[in-house]
Design a protein around this motif. Structure first.
Motif, PDB file in Angstrom:
ATOM      1  N   ASN A  56      30.945  32.997  46.503  1.00  0.00           N
ATOM      2  CA  ASN A  56      30.885  32.857  45.049  1.00  0.00           C
ATOM      3  C   ASN A  56      31.652  33.970  44.346  1.00  0.00           C
ATOM      4  OD1 ASN A  56      29.215  30.594  45.325  1.00  0.00           O
ATOM      5  ND2 ASN A  56      27.362  31.839  45.320  1.00  0.00           N
ATOM      6  N   LEU A  57      31.582  35.178  44.894  1.00  0.00           N
ATOM      7  CA  LEU A  57      32.328  36.280  44.312  1.00  0.00           C
ATOM      8  C   LEU A  57      33.828  36.033  44.417  1.00  0.00           C
ATOM      9  CD1 LEU A  57      32.330  39.209  43.149  1.00  0.00           C
ATOM     10  CD2 LEU A  57      32.418  40.002  45.521  1.00  0.00           C
ATOM     11  N   VAL A  58      34.273  35.546  45.555  1.00  0.00           N
ATOM     12  CA  VAL A  58      35.702  35.300  45.752  1.00  0.00           C
ATOM     13  C   VAL A  58      36.213  34.246  44.778  1.00  0.00           C
ATOM     14  CG1 VAL A  58      37.403  34.382  47.380  1.00  0.00           C
ATOM     15  CG2 VAL A  58      35.724  36.062  48.148  1.00  0.00           C
ATOM     16  N   GLU A  59      35.469  33.173  44.607  1.00  0.00           N
ATOM     17  CA  GLU A  59      35.907  32.106  43.706  1.00  0.00           C
ATOM     18  C   GLU A  59      35.906  32.572  42.254  1.00  0.00           C
ATOM     19  OE1 GLU A  59      37.230  29.310  44.576  1.00  0.00           O
ATOM     20  OE2 GLU A  59      36.951  29.818  46.690  1.00  0.00           O
ATOM     21  N   ARG A  62      38.913  34.858  41.826  1.00  0.00           N
ATOM     22  CA  ARG A  62      40.163  34.103  41.933  1.00  0.00           C
ATOM     23  C   ARG A  62      40.525  33.435  40.611  1.00  0.00           C
ATOM     24  NH1 ARG A  62      42.037  32.291  46.788  1.00  0.00           N
ATOM     25  NH2 ARG A  62      39.911  32.320  47.626  1.00  0.00           N
ATOM     26  N   ALA A  63      39.532  33.017  39.845  1.00  0.00           N
ATOM     27  CA  ALA A  63      39.801  32.333  38.578  1.00  0.00           C
ATOM     28  C   ALA A  63      40.346  33.280  37.515  1.00  0.00           C
ATOM     29  CB  ALA A  63      38.520  31.663  38.079  1.00  0.00           C
ATOM     30  N   TYR A  64      40.069  34.571  37.629  1.00  0.00           N
ATOM     31  CA  TYR A  64      40.492  35.527  36.608  1.00  0.00           C
ATOM     32  C   TYR A  64      41.571  36.497  37.104  1.00  0.00           C
ATOM     33  CZ  TYR A  64      36.515  34.143  33.708  1.00  0.00           C
ATOM     34  OH  TYR A  64      35.627  33.429  32.940  1.00  0.00           O
ATOM     35  N   ALA A  65      41.616  36.740  38.388  1.00  0.00           N
ATOM     36  CA  ALA A  65      42.532  37.745  38.941  1.00  0.00           C
ATOM     37  C   ALA A  65      43.291  37.143  40.103  1.00  0.00           C
ATOM     38  CB  ALA A  65      41.759  38.988  39.377  1.00  0.00           C
ATOM     39  N   ASP A 120      38.450  40.486  30.962  1.00  0.00           N
ATOM     40  CA  ASP A 120      37.801  39.175  30.869  1.00  0.00           C
ATOM     41  C   ASP A 120      36.851  38.938  32.031  1.00  0.00           C
ATOM     42  OD1 ASP A 120      39.259  38.750  28.577  1.00  0.00           O
ATOM     43  OD2 ASP A 120      40.858  37.639  29.588  1.00  0.00           O
ATOM     44  N   LEU A 121      37.251  39.386  33.206  1.00  0.00           N
ATOM     45  CA  LEU A 121      36.396  39.201  34.375  1.00  0.00           C
ATOM     46  C   LEU A 121      35.152  40.084  34.286  1.00  0.00           C
ATOM     47  CD1 LEU A 121      35.889  37.992  37.162  1.00  0.00           C
ATOM     48  CD2 LEU A 121      37.319  39.790  38.136  1.00  0.00           C
ATOM     49  N   ASN A 126      28.689  35.350  35.127  1.00  0.00           N
ATOM     50  CA  ASN A 126      28.528  34.994  36.537  1.00  0.00           C
ATOM     51  C   ASN A 126      28.963  36.132  37.446  1.00  0.00           C
ATOM     52  OD1 ASN A 126      28.027  33.443  38.827  1.00  0.00           O
ATOM     53  ND2 ASN A 126      30.069  32.512  38.810  1.00  0.00           N
ATOM     54  N   PHE A 127      30.086  36.742  37.099  1.00  0.00           N
ATOM     55  CA  PHE A 127      30.555  37.874  37.901  1.00  0.00           C
ATOM     56  C   PHE A 127      29.596  39.054  37.807  1.00  0.00           C
ATOM     57  CE2 PHE A 127      32.858  41.925  38.000  1.00  0.00           C
ATOM     58  CZ  PHE A 127      33.346  41.897  39.295  1.00  0.00           C
TER      59      PHE A 127
END
Length: 272
Positions: A56-59, A62-65, A120-121, A126-127
């Motif tokens: 979950n952390l990787v996904e 990945r969406a922001y960075a 943003d991340l 969630n992060f």
């Protein structure tokens, strides 16, 4: 006849004492080994918990960075490798798994540090929740590692000490593996520079730059500061003192026409 009976009794007593010592030593090895296994199970639970949080952390990252692709690929690879080693390990961890888990911890830690460049991340809920759960998991892993290593130290000491090492060699009690962290970035204490903390301005405005000491002050060298050794010294003979001098007894107070400084010699009255 009586002497033989006494010798037999002594031998029986010695054998019984040795047997009791051997049994106690064997039971001590079993107890220590069970303690190590129990403490490792607690760490293993937290490691599996980390395996579940990492995807979950990787996904989310990945969406922001997208630029952190290499780091994300390393974390995914190390997670798969750690899970594979965990399935082949026995009741106690091997040195291979300890090394893989150490590398995985370092990769996750580097990823958390690198996301500081993505505002943003960092504001993603969630992060933030994943980061909090990972931090708690790492804290529990660290606490379990300390407890596990303490039990391993006691057990390994018995394996290497005399005479318990005889029981260990006889019943094949082998040394256990420590679950250590050898990453220098984890062990290194953060450096604090008080010069950098105190410095908040421009060196051209009279403040010193970081890690630079003030030049020594020189008195009486033309920098506008008086010399403390000469400030209260006796003035030279050819120089009149600037302090107020009390008039002598033969001097009269000034008249209405104005005060005339006394001349050398006799007193001259003021002109009307």
């Amino acid at each position: 006849m009586g002497t033989a009976i006494i010798l037999i009794v002594i031998l029986v007593v010695i054998v019984v004492i040795l047997a009791l010592v051997a049994i106690g030593s064997y039971n001590g090895f079993v107890k220590s080994r069970n303690m190590i296994q129990e403490s490792w199970r607690q760490i293993d639970v937290e490691l599996n918990r980390r395996y579940e949080l990492i995807p979950n952390l990787v996904e989310t990252v990945r969406a922001y960075a997208a630029h952190e692709r290499n780091t994300l690929e390393d974390i995914t690879r190390l997670r798969s490798q750690a899970q594979s080693v965990a399935q082949t390990d026995g009741a106690l961890p091997s040195q291979q798994r300890a090394d893989v888990e150490e590398q995985l911890s370092g990769a996750v830690r580097n990823l958390i540090v690198s996301v500081e460049a993505y505002p943003d991340l960092k504001s993603n809920q969630n992060f933030l929740e994943l980061q909090r759960q990972l931090a708690e998991t790492e804290d529990r892993i660290a606490a379990g590692r300390r407890f596990y290593n303490a039990n391993v130290r006691v057990y390994n000491t018995k394996v290497e000490s005399v005479p318990s090492n005889l029981i260990a060699n006889t019943f094949h009690f082998e040394k256990a593996t420590y679950f250590e962290v050898n990453d220098p970035s984890v062990r290194q204490a953060p450096g604090v520079s008080f010069g950098e903390i105190a410095y908040r301005g421009d060196p051209q405005q009279g403040q010193l730059p970081p890690q630079q000491s003030a030049p020594p002050v020189q008195f009486g060298t033309g920098n506008g500061l008086p010399d403390p050794q000469q400030q209260y010294a006796t003035p030279p003979q050819n120089q009149q003192p600037t302090q107020y001098q009390q008039p002598s007894q033969n001097q009269q107070p000034p008249a209405q026409g104005g005060y005339q400084p006394p001349q050398t010699g006799s007193y001259q009255p003021p002109q009307q």
